[in-house]
Design an enzyme around this catalytic site. Structure first.
Site, PDB file in Angstrom:
ATOM      1  N   CYS A  61      49.165  43.157  35.436  1.00 41.64           N
ATOM      2  CA  CYS A  61      49.411  44.595  35.597  1.00 41.64           C
ATOM      3  C   CYS A  61      50.120  44.865  36.922  1.00 41.64           C
ATOM      4  CB  CYS A  61      48.089  45.361  35.548  1.00 41.64           C
ATOM      5  SG  CYS A  61      48.285  47.154  35.626  1.00 41.64           S
TER       6      CYS A  61
ATOM      7  N   THR B 131      50.937  48.262  37.716  1.00 42.90           N
ATOM      8  CA  THR B 131      50.861  49.722  37.858  1.00 42.90           C
ATOM      9  C   THR B 131      50.850  50.142  39.328  1.00 42.90           C
ATOM     10  OG1 THR B 131      49.718  50.028  35.748  1.00 42.90           O
ATOM     11  CG2 THR B 131      49.418  51.750  37.396  1.00 42.90           C
TER      12      THR B 131
ATOM     13  N   VAL C 232      42.335  50.510  37.142  1.00 40.71           N
ATOM     14  CA  VAL C 232      43.733  50.938  37.154  1.00 40.71           C
ATOM     15  C   VAL C 232      44.495  49.989  38.069  1.00 40.71           C
ATOM     16  CG1 VAL C 232      45.365  52.771  37.725  1.00 40.71           C
ATOM     17  CG2 VAL C 232      43.160  53.353  36.691  1.00 40.71           C
TER      18      VAL C 232
ATOM     19  N   SER D  52      23.011  32.380  37.534  1.00 40.88           N
ATOM     20  CA  SER D  52      22.775  31.966  38.923  1.00 40.88           C
ATOM     21  C   SER D  52      22.889  33.154  39.865  1.00 40.88           C
ATOM     22  CB  SER D  52      23.786  30.881  39.321  1.00 40.88           C
ATOM     23  OG  SER D  52      23.533  29.674  38.652  1.00 40.88           O
ATOM     24  N   GLY D  53      23.921  33.979  39.648  1.00 43.63           N
ATOM     25  CA  GLY D  53      24.114  35.143  40.508  1.00 43.63           C
ATOM     26  C   GLY D  53      22.949  36.108  40.452  1.00 43.63           C
ATOM     27  N   ILE D  54      22.418  36.313  39.246  1.00 39.71           N
ATOM     28  CA  ILE D  54      21.261  37.203  39.096  1.00 39.71           C
ATOM     29  C   ILE D  54      20.053  36.632  39.835  1.00 39.71           C
ATOM     30  CG2 ILE D  54      19.617  38.161  37.422  1.00 39.71           C
ATOM     31  CD1 ILE D  54      21.945  38.355  35.427  1.00 39.71           C
TER      32      ILE D  54
ATOM     33  N   GLY E 192      39.441  44.055  34.466  1.00 38.91           N
ATOM     34  CA  GLY E 192      40.505  43.533  35.302  1.00 38.91           C
ATOM     35  C   GLY E 192      40.051  43.050  36.659  1.00 38.91           C
ATOM     36  N   GLY E 193      40.816  42.127  37.215  1.00 38.24           N
ATOM     37  CA  GLY E 193      40.552  41.632  38.560  1.00 38.24           C
ATOM     38  C   GLY E 193      39.540  40.515  38.646  1.00 38.24           C
TER      39      GLY E 193
ATOM     40  N   SER F  43      13.740  29.165  36.514  1.00 35.87           N
ATOM     41  CA  SER F  43      14.749  28.518  35.671  1.00 35.87           C
ATOM     42  C   SER F  43      15.802  29.546  35.293  1.00 35.87           C
ATOM     43  CB  SER F  43      14.105  27.946  34.395  1.00 35.87           C
ATOM     44  OG  SER F  43      15.113  27.539  33.474  1.00 35.87           O
TER      45      SER F  43
ATOM     46  N   MET G 146      49.920  44.777  28.256  1.00 39.78           N
ATOM     47  CA  MET G 146      50.232  45.687  27.155  1.00 39.78           C
ATOM     48  C   MET G 146      51.125  46.847  27.572  1.00 39.78           C
ATOM     49  SD  MET G 146      48.891  44.459  24.373  1.00 39.78           S
ATOM     50  CE  MET G 146      49.807  43.091  25.059  1.00 39.78           C
TER      51      MET G 146
END
Length: 492
Positions: free
Chosen positions: A319, A321, A313, A454-456, A353-354, A30, A402
């Protein structure tokens, strides 16, 4: 020529869309049996590995309160005055606690009528079940406790001192470090619904009530400090005034500080971490530092004393950068490189990020991150402070980086330093945009955590730590990525 000669051996950088986790035999029967607890930093534990980004369109006090109640944490942005940021910390700390720092008090010479007014007997919002009777409001020496039941048959002119339960017959405690479980056990064994906490001179410091404990125990997912308050983090920079900001935030109750600049592998960031770790006003809380993207950066910040690392980064949706400065590392590779070093020292990592989907959260954590920091996915929620606009007939909220023009101009306006130099010197590394209004934050977090569970389990694991040991990645082509989403249908 040396640089050209090294081109064939350039390292390869991968991001979340380049890989998938390979499914493995799973003992999980479960998803509820999957443990999503983790560490944010050396000493901060979370129930879910999700952190609200320190962006002024994502995390202020409302977001931070919901994040902590759901088992995560919010990092309050620093694009405001010190006073404003500290006020946000205090709001989070007051939102939920079993230690009441300002219990209602009354003098022994007061009448029943005055006591009823203080108790707010009519049941209006803010009413309480009991009053602390003190000799005066300055020394706050406890004389007794007055409850609503003490007033039922009393005349209006009766004095509080004749109606109260005297302190000699009141269950009190002088253990100011009392935990929630200890307080609950005292109430059970002593059969009391209130515990005043007293100082060495008998002065009233705090009050613990049965109703507050019931509220807290009703939500076992909340991440709390030792006093039963919601935990919260706060971001700071690396300028001279940020030393003052850091001390003020710790004094206000911040549980963790995040030294947050675009290029965390810099002497400015390293020196700031060192200074915070030796300053007695700030070294009692964990210090997280970033943003970084290499193993060398991780090692240098750990050597400086960082209790956590923030990795990323240029991967964020707002972003630029990598376009402006040409610098960065694709996020999956950055997480793997930094986490490899951090694990050796027991320092947790935040993948910042991402992340576009719950699947990306699974990949980031399998790659070695202990938590993920979300901005875009949480912007647009009811709790997010972004401004609401109507675009093409639909409600949207503003989101901005930011390091962008708008955020920095707003910060300069708040700090009353808006002049021509601010405009001329600014080279934006962030943009502004909009996201659809998404409704309350809590259901979104539940969906993301459900995907993580679920991923775990697909990795054949019961916990995040187990997943990181067992996870195996496979690289996929562009066709594999297209195949991974819905295709060959008309979406409803």
């Amino acid at each position: 020529m040396a640089a050209l000669g090294s081109l064939p051996t350039l390292p390869e950088g991968l991001t979340y869309d380049d890989v998938l986790l390979i499914p493995q035999r799973s003992p999980v029967r479960s998803r509820k049996a999957v443990n999503t607890s983790t560490r944010l930093s050396r000493n901060i534990h979370l129930k879910i590995p999700i952190v609200a980004s320190n962006m002024d369109t994502v995390c202020e006090d409302k977001t931070a309160v919901t994040m902590a109640r759901e088992g995560g944490i919010g990092i309050l942005h620093r694009f405001c005055s010190i006073e404003e940021q500290c006020a946000m910390v205090r709001k989070v700390k007051r939102a939920q606690s079993f230690l009441i720092e300002d219990p209602r008090m009354i003098l022994p010479s007061a009448t029943k009528a005055e006591a009823l007014e203080e108790l707010n007997w009519s049941g209006r919002k803010g009413g309480v079940s009991c009053l602390m009777v003190v000799d005066d409001f300055t020394s706050r020496r406890l004389c007794g406790v007055l409850s609503k039941s003490d007033l039922i048959f009393a005349t209006d002119s009766a004095l509080v001192e004749t109606l109260m339960t005297p302190v000699s017959r009141t269950v009190v405690s002088t253990n100011t470090a009392i935990t929630l479980e200890e307080a609950r056990e005292v109430m059970r064994t002593k059969r009391t619904s209130n515990i005043p906490l007293l100082g060495p001179k008998g002065e009233l410091l705090y009050l613990i009530t049965q109703s507050d404990i019931l509220k807290l125990t009703g939500n076992r997912n909340a991440t709390l400090d030792s006093r039963g308050r919601l935990i919260v983090g706060a971001a700071i920079g690396v300028k001279k005034e940020d030393h003052k900001r850091a001390a003020a935030l710790v004094d206000a109750g911040a549980d963790v500080l995040v030294v947050d600049i675009a290029h965390g592998h810099s002497d400015l960031c390293i020196d700031m971490v060192k200074a915070l770790k030796v300053n007695p006003l700030t070294n009692k809380v964990d210090i997280i530092a970033g943003n970084i993207a290499t193993a060398e950066a991780a090692q240098d910040l750990i050597d400086a004393g960082a209790d956590g690392l923030k990795i990323g980064v240029g991967p964020g949706s707002i972003c630029i950068t990598r376009l402006v400065a040409g610098s960065g590392v694709p996020q999956l590779s950055a997480v793997m490189d930094c986490a490899r070093v951090a694990k050796k020292h027991g320092v947790p990592c935040i993948a910042d990020g991402g992340v576009k989907t719950a699947g990306d959260i699974c990949k980031a954590i399998a790659a070695g991150a202990d938590t993920v920091m979300l901005g875009n996915m949480l912007a647009g929620t009811d709790e997010a402070p972004g401004r609401v606009l109507v675009k093409d007939g639909k409600k949207v909220k503003i989101i901005r980086g930011m390091a962008g023009f708008g955020a920095n101009i707003s910060k300069a306006e708040r700090e009353k330093r808006l002049d021509e130099d601010v405009f001329n010197d600014l080279v934006p590394e962030g943009v502004e945009g909009s996201v659809p209004c998404k409704g309350p934050l809590a259901p979104i977090l539940k969906q993301l955590v459900g995907g993580l569970r679920s991923g775990i389990s697909y990795c054949g694991s019961h916990s995040i730590a187990d997943m990181q040991q067992r996870a195996r990645f496979v690289r996929m082509s562009g066709a594999g990525l297209r195949e991974s989403g819905s295709h060959d249908i008309s979406k409803l």
